[in-house]
Design an enzyme around this catalytic site. Structure first.
Site, short mmCIF file in Angstrom:
data_model
loop_
_atom_site.label_atom_id
_atom_site.label_comp_id
_atom_site.label_asym_id
_atom_site.label_seq_id
_atom_site.Cartn_x
_atom_site.Cartn_y
_atom_site.Cartn_z
N ASP A 197 17.52 0.37 6.70
CA ASP A 197 16.33 -0.45 6.91
C ASP A 197 16.29 -1.06 8.30
O ASP A 197 16.47 -2.26 8.48
CB ASP A 197 16.19 -1.52 5.82
CG ASP A 197 15.23 -1.04 4.75
OD1 ASP A 197 14.54 -0.04 4.99
OD2 ASP A 197 15.17 -1.66 3.67
N ASP B 179 0.82 -1.22 0.00
CA ASP B 179 0.00 0.00 0.00
C ASP B 179 0.85 1.27 0.00
O ASP B 179 0.31 2.38 0.04
CB ASP B 179 -0.94 0.00 1.21
CG ASP B 179 -0.19 -0.05 2.53
OD1 ASP B 179 1.06 -0.10 2.51
OD2 ASP B 179 -0.84 -0.06 3.58
N GLY B 180 2.17 1.10 0.00
CA GLY B 180 3.06 2.27 -0.03
C GLY B 180 3.15 3.01 1.29
O GLY B 180 3.77 4.07 1.36
N ARG C 40 14.10 10.21 5.92
CA ARG C 40 15.35 9.48 6.14
C ARG C 40 16.49 10.19 5.41
O ARG C 40 16.31 10.71 4.31
CB ARG C 40 15.18 8.06 5.61
CG ARG C 40 16.39 7.19 5.78
CD ARG C 40 15.99 5.73 5.80
NE ARG C 40 15.62 5.21 4.51
CZ ARG C 40 15.28 3.93 4.32
NH1 ARG C 40 15.23 3.09 5.32
NH2 ARG C 40 14.95 3.50 3.12
N ASP D 273 19.24 -6.06 -1.05
CA ASP D 273 18.62 -4.75 -1.32
C ASP D 273 18.65 -3.87 -0.07
O ASP D 273 18.27 -2.70 -0.15
CB ASP D 273 17.17 -4.93 -1.80
CG ASP D 273 16.34 -5.77 -0.85
OD1 ASP D 273 16.71 -6.94 -0.62
OD2 ASP D 273 15.33 -5.27 -0.33
P1 AMP Z 1 11.93 -3.85 3.05
O1 AMP Z 1 11.51 -5.13 3.70
O2 AMP Z 1 11.44 -2.63 3.79
O3 AMP Z 1 13.38 -3.81 2.78
O4 AMP Z 1 11.19 -3.80 1.66
C1 AMP Z 1 11.41 -4.74 0.65
C2 AMP Z 1 10.67 -4.32 -0.60
O5 AMP Z 1 9.27 -4.27 -0.37
C3 AMP Z 1 11.05 -2.94 -1.12
O6 AMP Z 1 10.98 -2.97 -2.52
C4 AMP Z 1 9.98 -2.06 -0.53
O7 AMP Z 1 9.80 -0.87 -1.27
C5 AMP Z 1 8.77 -2.97 -0.64
N1 AMP Z 1 7.77 -2.61 0.38
C6 AMP Z 1 7.86 -2.79 1.70
N2 AMP Z 1 6.74 -2.38 2.32
C7 AMP Z 1 5.91 -1.91 1.37
C8 AMP Z 1 4.61 -1.31 1.37
N3 AMP Z 1 3.91 -1.14 2.49
N4 AMP Z 1 4.08 -0.96 0.19
C9 AMP Z 1 4.76 -1.14 -0.96
N5 AMP Z 1 5.99 -1.67 -1.03
C10 AMP Z 1 6.57 -2.06 0.11
MG MG Z 2 14.58 -2.46 2.11
#
Ligand code: AMP
Ligand code: MG
Length: 484
Positions: A256, A119-120, A170, A246
């Site tokens: 992160d 949901d971003g 951030r 990533d």
């Molecule tokens: P992260 O676990 O925060 O490192 O995120 C891993 C991937 O999932 C990245 O590409 C983030 O942008 C995507 N992501 C994490 N949470 C969300 C969210 N709530 N909505 C959209 N993309 C997400």
């Molecule tokens: Mg990440």
């Protein structure tokens, strides 16, 4: 904010131009004034309605060129060809007083073309955790992304339950990850790969701009910074929790702060993340995982390391083989510092693990045990210490005292050295959780007290006892959630 957006000047295929999605009612939680001043950002403006609208994503600051960047990555060992900023927007870069370039990124800022099923957005809890932990790490001297400000959105996000939403601003030297290079390598975009290597060298390793083999220089420099970073994590009992490629920055900063935690009792197998079922990212695995991630980096750089695949493979392998020794050297440096030793001696390589073994078998608090050693080094230890070594440490303490006599520094110098690396205060997991829980009930007092107090982790006053002591059995937090 005075922006200069070098990443947005890279070709179109590095990102998608995308503005943050507005939120209903952004409300300020906290502004990091010292960081804002360092970045040359007017704190009065940042705290004003206009600044809060910018952090919430409702208004674009002058000079911003907002983008969502593309990257790929290995998540828990599995290849994911397209990740990217799914809930983050890079507003742009500012040049700070030290002439260093810093990204200003909004996290939790709405849908982008990389959101996939998400949901971003971000719930308030992970926003507050990242604020507390990233700033505490910075104060501990560990390279890390920072937090400039955080707001609530006035909107709810839906996870297992309905939660208040938040946005975090951030700050990082860049958000370029191993996974960013992996993306270009995986689509056989050698020009993109080359451009990105040049960009990263110019930005983070300018002393290697003239290197004959820039891909090799990059691999070596990232390796050095990772070795140093992970040694510092190990030295404070920090467990990142999601060391996916990533989430590993080429700048060598921690990023992160999702399901991360500092351990209380020393447990080399400690894992907190609710999604790390196999313990892949356990405390003791972090150095080996860093090596694994660097192997992924080397793999992506292969086309640039040498024209012939075989020669490139040899260069990559030889370079990677240097990592364990490099890491060990950094790690021993950190641990010697923590023990008050300033020279390297042969028996350190048993003295150090023997201490850790004792900590583990006696289930001692990692932070307070090192802090107690610092007190013992001074000879004028407080009458009521927060921690005392059990009887079984006596022979080891005798060895340590003898080892200290083989040093050129005196007790006062040793004590001073040790209190610059052995904190009294860390962001204890149970306190972070309590701060989050109370904030959801609209009480931010513990959050503010923690963020404020953790800016001076090496100072201790009796009034801090409740922040310094380990959790009672019923307060122990066994799992952390990344809150995606
Ligand atoms: P992260 O676990 O925060 O490192 O995120 C891993 C991937 O999932 C990245 O590409 C983030 O942008 C995507 N992501 C994490 N949470 C969300 C969210 N709530 N909505 C959209 N993309 C997400
Ligand atoms: Mg990440």
């Amino acid at each position: 904010m005075k922006f200069d957006n070098s990443y947005a000047r890279l070709p179109q295929r590095f990102y998608v131009r995308q503005s943050p999605v507005a939120v209903a009612n952004p409300d300020l939680i906290r502004v990091n004034r010292p960081l804002a001043e360092y970045l040359g950002i007017d704190t009065g403006w940042l705290e004003s309605e206009a600044g809060v609208q910018v952090i919430g994503g409702n208004r674009l600051p002058d000079g911003a060129d907002p983008i969502a960047t593309v990257y790929a990555g290995h998540q828990f060992g599995s290849w994911n060809p397209r990740l990217g900023d799914g809930r983050a927007i890079l507003l742009g870069e500012v040049i700070a007083a030290d002439d260093q370039r810093y990204d200003i990124q909004l996290k939790g800022s709405g849908l982008t073309p990389f959101s996939r099923g998400g949901d971003g957005r971000a719930p308030l809890g992970p926003i507050l955790r990242e604020y507390i932990v990233s700033e505490a790490m910075a104060a501990l001297g560990i390279p890390t992304s920072r937090t400039l400000a955080a707001v609530t959105t006035g909107e709810s996000v839906y996870r297992e339950q309905k939660l208040a939403g938040g946005v975090l601003a951030r700050v990082a030297k860049s958000h370029i990850r191993i996974g960013t290079l992996q993306f270009f390598a995986s689509v056989n975009d050698n020009d993109g790969l080359k451009l990105l290597v040049e960009h990263v060298i110019a930005r983070h390793y300018p002393e290697h701009i003239e290197a004959e083999n820039s891909a090799l220089a990059l691999l070596q420099q990232v390796m050095h910074r990772q070795a140093s970073l992970i040694a510092r994590w190990q030295g404070t009992g920090f467990i990142h929790g999601v060391m996916n490629t990533d989430n590993m920055l080429l700048s060598g900063e921690t990023i992160d702060h999702g399901p991360c935690a500092f351990m209380d009792v020393y447990d080399s197998a400690a894992v907190y993340s609710s999604i790390d079922h196999g313990g892949r990212y356990a405390y003791r695995n972090q150095p080996a995982i860093a090596h694994w991630n660097l192997a992924c980096l080397a793999q992506t750089l292969m086309p640039l390391l040498a024209p012939a695949a075989e020669a490139a493979g040899e260069i990559a392998q030889q370079t990677l083989d240097e990592f364990p020794a490099l890491y060990l050297q950094e790690y021993l440096g950190v641990l010697r510092h923590k023990l008050g030793l300033s020279t390297a001696q042969q028996d350190d390589e048993t003295l150090i693990p023997d201490f850790l073994d004792l900590l583990e078998s006696n289930r001692c608090d990692f932070t307070l045990a090192f802090r107690r050693l610092s007190e013992l080094a001074a000879g004028d230890a407080p009458a009521q210490p927060l921690f005392e070594f059990p009887e079984s440490f006596r022979p080891w303490l005798t060895r340590w005292r003898e080892r200290c006599t083989r040093e050129s520094i005196n007790a006062t110098q040793r004590h001073a050295q040790m209190t610059t690396i052995n904190p009294a205060l860390i962001p204890r997991n149970h306190l972070v959780e309590a701060a989050i829980e109370r904030a959801y009930a609209d009480d931010y007092s513990l959050f503010h007290r923690l963020t404020e107090r953790l800016t001076r982790p090496f100072d201790y006053a009796p009034g801090d006892a409740d922040l310094a002591t380990p959790p009672q059995p019923d307060q122990i937090v066994r799992q952390t959630f990344c809150g995606t």
